[in-house]
Design a protein around this motif. Structure first.
Motif, PDB file in Angstrom:
ATOM      1  N   VAL A  38      -6.046 -45.431   0.723  1.00 32.02           N
ATOM      2  CA  VAL A  38      -6.493 -44.409  -0.214  1.00 32.02           C
ATOM      3  C   VAL A  38      -7.933 -44.692  -0.620  1.00 32.02           C
ATOM      4  N   LYS A  39      -8.636 -43.621  -0.992  1.00 29.01           N
ATOM      5  CA  LYS A  39     -10.020 -43.748  -1.443  1.00 29.01           C
ATOM      6  C   LYS A  39     -10.278 -42.743  -2.552  1.00 29.01           C
ATOM      7  N   PHE A  40     -11.404 -42.944  -3.232  1.00 25.67           N
ATOM      8  CA  PHE A  40     -11.839 -42.059  -4.310  1.00 25.67           C
ATOM      9  C   PHE A  40     -13.002 -41.211  -3.829  1.00 25.67           C
ATOM     10  N   LYS A  41     -13.240 -40.140  -4.558  1.00 22.79           N
ATOM     11  CA  LYS A  41     -14.413 -39.314  -4.293  1.00 22.79           C
ATOM     12  C   LYS A  41     -15.608 -39.943  -5.005  1.00 22.79           C
ATOM     13  N   THR A  42     -16.178 -40.957  -4.402  1.00 23.27           N
ATOM     14  CA  THR A  42     -17.380 -41.595  -4.939  1.00 23.27           C
ATOM     15  C   THR A  42     -18.342 -41.834  -3.787  1.00 23.27           C
ATOM     16  N   ILE A  43     -19.602 -41.897  -4.098  1.00 25.60           N
ATOM     17  CA  ILE A  43     -20.618 -42.132  -3.072  1.00 25.60           C
ATOM     18  C   ILE A  43     -20.631 -43.610  -2.681  1.00 25.60           C
ATOM     19  N   LEU A  44     -20.549 -44.481  -3.673  1.00 28.92           N
ATOM     20  CA  LEU A  44     -20.557 -45.921  -3.443  1.00 28.92           C
ATOM     21  C   LEU A  44     -19.244 -46.521  -3.917  1.00 28.92           C
ATOM     22  N   SER A  45     -19.028 -47.779  -3.599  1.00 29.55           N
ATOM     23  CA  SER A  45     -17.787 -48.431  -4.012  1.00 29.55           C
ATOM     24  C   SER A  45     -17.778 -48.652  -5.524  1.00 29.55           C
ATOM     25  N   LEU A  46     -16.577 -48.796  -6.065  1.00 33.38           N
ATOM     26  CA  LEU A  46     -16.382 -49.036  -7.492  1.00 33.38           C
ATOM     27  C   LEU A  46     -16.097 -50.513  -7.734  1.00 33.38           C
ATOM     28  N   ASN A  47     -16.284 -50.949  -8.960  1.00 32.35           N
ATOM     29  CA  ASN A  47     -15.865 -52.268  -9.391  1.00 32.35           C
ATOM     30  C   ASN A  47     -14.369 -52.392  -9.112  1.00 32.35           C
ATOM     31  N   VAL A  48     -13.922 -53.521  -8.631  1.00 37.27           N
ATOM     32  CA  VAL A  48     -12.533 -53.691  -8.205  1.00 37.27           C
ATOM     33  C   VAL A  48     -11.540 -53.469  -9.336  1.00 37.27           C
ATOM     34  N   SER A  49     -11.848 -53.917 -10.534  1.00 37.34           N
ATOM     35  CA  SER A  49     -10.919 -53.709 -11.646  1.00 37.34           C
ATOM     36  C   SER A  49     -10.869 -52.240 -12.057  1.00 37.34           C
ATOM     37  N   VAL A  50     -11.984 -51.538 -11.945  1.00 44.39           N
ATOM     38  CA  VAL A  50     -12.012 -50.104 -12.238  1.00 44.39           C
ATOM     39  C   VAL A  50     -11.200 -49.353 -11.184  1.00 44.39           C
ATOM     40  N   ALA A  51     -11.426 -49.668  -9.914  1.00 46.13           N
ATOM     41  CA  ALA A  51     -10.701 -49.007  -8.822  1.00 46.13           C
ATOM     42  C   ALA A  51      -9.194 -49.204  -8.970  1.00 46.13           C
ATOM     43  N   GLY A  52      -8.769 -50.420  -9.245  1.00 46.65           N
ATOM     44  CA  GLY A  52      -7.345 -50.690  -9.424  1.00 46.65           C
ATOM     45  C   GLY A  52      -6.761 -49.960 -10.610  1.00 46.65           C
ATOM     46  N   SER A  53      -7.506 -49.884 -11.695  1.00 45.84           N
ATOM     47  CA  SER A  53      -7.038 -49.170 -12.886  1.00 45.84           C
ATOM     48  C   SER A  53      -6.878 -47.682 -12.609  1.00 45.84           C
ATOM     49  N   ILE A  54      -7.799 -47.108 -11.836  1.00 52.85           N
ATOM     50  CA  ILE A  54      -7.709 -45.689 -11.489  1.00 52.85           C
ATOM     51  C   ILE A  54      -6.466 -45.429 -10.640  1.00 52.85           C
ATOM     52  N   VAL A  55      -6.199 -46.289  -9.668  1.00 52.94           N
ATOM     53  CA  VAL A  55      -5.021 -46.124  -8.814  1.00 52.94           C
ATOM     54  C   VAL A  55      -3.745 -46.181  -9.651  1.00 52.94           C
ATOM     55  N   MET A  56      -3.663 -47.157 -10.546  1.00 57.72           N
ATOM     56  CA  MET A  56      -2.464 -47.282 -11.376  1.00 57.72           C
ATOM     57  C   MET A  56      -2.310 -46.103 -12.330  1.00 57.72           C
ATOM     58  N   TYR A  57      -3.408 -45.621 -12.879  1.00 55.20           N
ATOM     59  CA  TYR A  57      -3.351 -44.464 -13.765  1.00 55.20           C
ATOM     60  C   TYR A  57      -2.896 -43.226 -12.992  1.00 55.20           C
ATOM     61  N   ASP A  58      -3.406 -43.055 -11.779  1.00 61.14           N
ATOM     62  CA  ASP A  58      -2.989 -41.932 -10.932  1.00 61.14           C
ATOM     63  C   ASP A  58      -1.490 -42.024 -10.641  1.00 61.14           C
ATOM     64  N   ARG A  59      -1.000 -43.205 -10.360  1.00 60.21           N
ATOM     65  CA  ARG A  59       0.439 -43.393 -10.117  1.00 60.21           C
ATOM     66  C   ARG A  59       1.239 -42.979 -11.341  1.00 60.21           C
ATOM     67  N   GLN A  60       0.779 -43.414 -12.502  1.00 57.32           N
ATOM     68  CA  GLN A  60       1.474 -43.102 -13.755  1.00 57.32           C
ATOM     69  C   GLN A  60       1.475 -41.592 -14.020  1.00 57.32           C
ATOM     70  N   LEU A  61       0.361 -40.931 -13.798  1.00 60.23           N
ATOM     71  CA  LEU A  61       0.281 -39.477 -14.000  1.00 60.23           C
ATOM     72  C   LEU A  61       1.220 -38.721 -13.082  1.00 60.23           C
ATOM     73  N   LYS A  62       1.261 -39.107 -11.832  1.00 54.16           N
ATOM     74  CA  LYS A  62       2.048 -38.376 -10.839  1.00 54.16           C
ATOM     75  C   LYS A  62       3.539 -38.681 -10.929  1.00 54.16           C
ATOM     76  N   SER A  63       3.924 -39.748 -11.598  1.00 53.17           N
ATOM     77  CA  SER A  63       5.343 -40.093 -11.698  1.00 53.17           C
ATOM     78  C   SER A  63       6.032 -39.349 -12.831  1.00 53.17           C
ATOM     79  N   CYS A  64       5.295 -38.616 -13.635  1.00 53.89           N
ATOM     80  CA  CYS A  64       5.875 -37.877 -14.771  1.00 53.89           C
ATOM     81  C   CYS A  64       6.500 -36.577 -14.309  1.00 53.89           C
TER      82      CYS A  64
END
Length: 150
Positions: A124-150
């Motif tokens: 999986v990837k994000f719509k960004t031009i450059l890479s993100l900080n690893v902790s930010v990227a991981g937090s976004i993935v987990m938040y997306d999981r939480q949103l979609k599981s509702c």
């Protein structure tokens, strides 16, 4: 009666993390977002002041010296989801998270190893031009999981 297999689980970790501070921030997010476990491959986690919730004491933490050691110890039934800026990666916006999976992030400067990319069930990837900080990227993935599981 609750069927634990239907509930699912997820773990999250970093391959060859660059800075210990990023690990502490990711672990704090993992605890808040409901991760079942956390892990490192290569570089080991060191206690950080940014881990104010003491995540490593609140959930299982695993360390693997190599990707092969990690991969051979994936939980049964879990799918590996690599988070990587790669042309083969699916956009996170449309990604359907597996019920039982392990998210793997790479270091900011090198990303995931070729072996990790090849062995991932999903990328999986994000719509960004450059890479993100690893902790930010991981937090976004987990938040997306939480949103979609509702």
């Amino acid at each position: 009666m609750v069927n634990n297999l239907q509930q699912g689980f997820f773990g999250i970790g970093i391959q060859n993390g660059k800075t210990p501070e990023n690990l502490g921030v990711l672990w704090r997010s993992a605890q808040n977002m409901g991760a079942s476990f956390i892990f490192t491959i290569g570089n080991r986690y060191a206690k950080q002041a940014c881990d104010t919730h003491k995540a490593t004491g609140a959930m299982p933490y695993f360390h693997y010296n190599t990707f092969e050691e990690f991969y051979s110890n994936l939980p049964k039934g879990a799918q590996l989801v690599g988070v990587e800026l790669d042309e083969k990666a699916e956009p996170l916006e449309t990604f359907k998270h597996p019920r039982r999976c392990v998210y793997l992030l790479g270091a900011e400067d090198h990303g995931l190893s070729k072996t990790a990319i090849d062995k991932s069930h999903f990328l999986v990837k994000f719509k960004t031009i450059l890479s993100l900080n690893v902790s930010v990227a991981g937090s976004i993935v987990m938040y997306d999981r939480q949103l979609k599981s509702c």
